[in-house]
Design an enzyme around this catalytic site. Structure first.
Site, PDB file in Angstrom:
ATOM      1  N   ASP A 325     -23.122 -25.809 -21.001  1.00 47.63           N
ATOM      2  CA  ASP A 325     -23.359 -27.222 -21.306  1.00 47.63           C
ATOM      3  C   ASP A 325     -22.874 -28.131 -20.185  1.00 47.63           C
ATOM      4  O   ASP A 325     -22.520 -29.279 -20.396  1.00 47.63           O
ATOM      5  CB  ASP A 325     -22.709 -27.641 -22.648  1.00 47.63           C
ATOM      6  N   ASN A 412     -17.151 -36.908 -17.744  1.00 43.95           N
ATOM      7  CA  ASN A 412     -18.328 -37.042 -18.594  1.00 43.95           C
ATOM      8  C   ASN A 412     -19.108 -38.294 -18.182  1.00 43.95           C
ATOM      9  O   ASN A 412     -19.028 -38.727 -17.043  1.00 43.95           O
ATOM     10  CB  ASN A 412     -17.918 -37.003 -20.067  1.00 43.95           C
TER      11      ASN A 412
END
Ligand code: HEC
Length: 696
Positions: A325, A412
């Site tokens: 991911d 992120n």
């Protein structure tokens, strides 16, 4: 008022703007000249008219009224409660004295920047139409502006243009199939009279990512670029897809492939290109989607496209054969930095996988790459090939592996910022491991639409302890490829950064502090108690000759989902702690309305309820696949949706059914799970009771 009479400082700056336009070959139609120049101008800080302020996505401003010496005089000018919204992970815009922002389900607000007065509010009524897409929450991180219009994407996949003067809808277009799992989470970007948008949702089903460019004036589709190849039997859309297909194995198209461009996209006026930051594979586990291996282009890459036609120009894949991911959907920042004594136009990119990349903008060749956090999946990047040197075992070849970084990455989507004066990049970083475990996975389960978390890995059913991860604000020198300074930040999930020529870096944090640091040293110079966690990034602008700083306060993104007690430690509760827009100015003396202090959840219980361990276990799996994205890992919620251990409603089987299966709270953002039968609802209730009583 918003759109008319814009008076820009670009006249003073024409040489720079003209130079950029000249490089771009004057693709810009005359009607768009104002917006193009507004977003191109690095030197006029009066407005913040694009997500990263200008095309270069620096999240930086030349304003310097507020600086190192006087920042301690900064105070609250006003605050505005944003009512009835959940997600506050967003970056506003400020144009000609008006702040525009989207929060919650793409509700756009226009606010007078000097007074905080709400001018208009546009609610696209997402919960009424999103149906299954409502199950996927990570919605919109920002908006776009062009020629008097505000652009916003919605969870149900609409791209909407609003009149900036009054919020009336000018056009709306459906960018994804209303019945698949794709949603919009990223901010639209505007250039050359076009608006470009991607989508998200590869975790939730067999989907194939793409980006689409529309005419900003009319909403007419201009071009679309698919990110991964489809079924070869149907033929490929272009040579790039044919090339990409050679890097996939098995029947990958049945699994969708993924690659969604869910956040970063950057327009480069110097080459008239858009760089697309692409996402992870669908499902995450490569063994499922491409069983014979392969790089799986264009997953986890930066892909350069011709801005006029959407044609492929080059790509650089940061994680070949992505299986963790990881994705490259983090900022794609344009800069000119001196390498080997000469200025080079480069991309600065700090994706989830933990390497900081400096990439040649013209060719896509990686010039340098170093770890900027704890990374165990690869040793280094081989600059000769541009490929990572992987660590054996990291691909969970033996079914399990503990790997740094976690699926949340070292960085992120929360914006990093670049300060051309200090030459430093300010990155909100996090450090955590993920246990990748694919024992007992049945690949046949994944080749379908599902609207369930669909990763090809065992789903976590337990909680994450408060010390499972840590975080820091990192100042990174992209030339030396090393840290200049770093300060620890609370918890794991902190806000994006913004930097100014006043020598400052601003960041909102998970504990509700909004802080200013010395951009050169990392020394903390100012702090404000915002009384709710902050996830979005601040902006700064000028109105009436004064410099202001604004930030949206409110948790959002996936923090409340995957971190359980790690996120809940801060004590933010849904429906208790309000989301707000705060604006600061030197000498500001406003006070926040009374706000309840952070608090921990007190579970409620029915002592007569006898927990069946088997039912609780199967309920735990159902919960992990369908509910954790809002109600939290291990049913420990952290402020997005209510904590179900403390829900009196959940104690009553009929009420529980009417909400979960019947859609009784759909209008408030609680999706309907019509497919759940009585036995499944029962097992969910057994799981919640077990968790309320502290079962592991
Ligand atoms: C997309 C986010 C999302 C997902 C996924 C989700 N919920 Fe919710 N849920 C919410 C929100 C938001 C509310 C609060 C609505 C309101 O304001 O009343 C809520 C409320 C509830 C309530 C009412 C709680 C109370 O005391 O008022 C129950 C029960 C509930 N959810 C159960 C579930 C279950 C079970 C699942 C998984 C099958 C689930 N939810 C999945 C967002 C979500």
């Amino acid at each position: 008022m918003a759109a008319t009479g814009l008076h820009f400082g670009w006249l003073r700056r024409v040489p720079l703007a003209m130079a950029l336009l000249a490089l771009a070959g004057c693709h810009t139609a005359p009607i768009n000249v104002d917006s193009a120049r507004l977003i191109a101008d690095e030197l006029d800080g009066r407005n913040w008219a694009a997500y990263g302020r200008t095309y270069s996505e620096h999240h930086a401003s030349p304003l310097r009224q507020i600086d190192r010496r006087n920042v301690e005089e900064l105070g609250l000018a006003w605050s505005l409660d944003l009512l009835g919204v959940t997600n506050g992970a967003t970056v506003p815009l400020a144009i000609d004295g008006i702040i525009y922002l989207t929060v919650g389900q793409s509700i756009v607000h226009a606010v007078d920047a000097r007074t905080g007065r709400l001018l208009w509010r546009h609610d696209p009524e997402v919960t009424k139409v999103a149906k299954r897409k409502l199950r996927i929450t990570w919605g919109p991180r920002g908006i776009g502006y062009w020629e008097g219009k505000i652009y916003v994407g919605t969870t149900d996949g609409r791209l909407i243009a609003l009149d900036a003067r009054d919020g009336r809808q000018v056009w709306s277009t459906q960018t994804v199939d209303p019945d698949n799992e794709l949603t919009i989470t990223g901010p639209p970007r505007l250039f050359n009279g076009k608006v470009i948008i991607g989508n998200a949702g590869s975790e939730f089903g067999a989907n194939r990512g793409y980006v689409t460019a529309y005419d900003a004036g009319t909403g007419k589709q201009l071009w679309r670029f698919w990110i991964v190849p489809g079924d070869p039997a149907e033929g490929f859309e272009n040579a790039a897809m044919e090339m990409a297909a050679k890097t996939w194995t098995g029947d990958w198209w049945k699994f969708g492939g993924g690659g969604q461009a869910w956040n970063a996209m950057t327009y480069d006026p110097a080459y008239n290109r858009v760089y697309i930051g692409t996402g992870n594979g669908s499902p995450w586990n490569r063994k499922v989607r491409s069983p014979g291996g392969g790089d799986n282009l264009f997953l986890c890459s930066i892909v350069a496209l011709d801005a006029d036609t959407g044609e492929y120009v080059w790509h650089y894949q940061t994680t070949p054969g992505e299986t963790w991911d990881y994705n490259s959907s983090m900022d794609i920042t344009l800069a000119t930095i001196t390498i080997d004594g000469r200025p080079r136009p480069v991309i600065l990119h700090a994706p989830k996988n933990g390497f900081f990349y400096v990439i040649d903008r013209e060719t896509g060749k990686v010039l340098s790459a170093e770890k900027f956090g704890k990374v165990t999946w690869a040793e280094r990047i081989d600059l000769a090939t541009g490929r990572p040197v992987e660590v054996p075992g990291a691909r969970y070849e033996e079914a399990t592996a503990l790997v740094w970084p976690s699926t949340m990455g070292v960085h992120n989507w929360q914006p990093m910022s670049f300060n051309a004066q200090t030459g430093l990049v300010y990155i909100p970083t996090l450090e955590m491991a993920s246990l990748f475990d694919d024992r007992g996975i049945d690949p046949k389960r994944f080749g379908m639409q599902s609207t369930k978390l669909n990763t090809g890995l065992a789903m976590p059913v337990g909680d994450a302890p408060p010390d499972a991860g840590k975080s820091a604000l990192l100042a990174w020198d992209p030339v030396q490829q090393r840290a200049a300074w770093s300060v620890p930040t609370p918890g794991l999930w902190n806000g994006g950064t913004m930097t100014t020529d006043g020598g400052l870096v601003f960041q909102g944090q998970s504990d509700g502090r909004f802080n200013a640091y010395d951009a050169a040293t990392g020394g903390q110079l100012w702090s404000f108690d915002a009384q709710m966690g902050i996830t979005g990034a601040p902006i700064t602008f000028e109105a009436g000759g004064q410099q202001y700083i604004s930030v949206v306060v409110g948790w959002g993104g996936s923090a409340p989902a995957f971190f359980g007690s790690l996120a809940a430690q801060h004590g933010w509760q849904a429906r208790v702690h309000p989301h707000r827009l705060l604006t600061f100015v030197r000498g500001g003396r406003a006070r926040l309305p009374d706000t309840p202090p952070p608090q921990q959840v007190k579970p409620v219980d029915d002592p007569a309820f006898v927990v069946d361990a088997g039912k609780a276990q199967s309920g735990g799996v159902l919960f992990a696949e369908r509910c954790i994205v809002c109600h939290g890992l291990g049913a420990v919620a952290a402020g997005y949706a209510p904590d179900l251990r403390a829900s009196a409603l959940s104690l009553d089987a009929t009420a529980f059914q009417s909400v979960v299966q019947g859609g009784g709270l759909e209008i408030a953002g609680m999706p309907r799970f019509e497919e759940l039968g009585a036995a499944e609802l029962e097992s969910l209730r057994h799981y919640l009771r077990a968790r309320a009583r502290g079962a592991p």
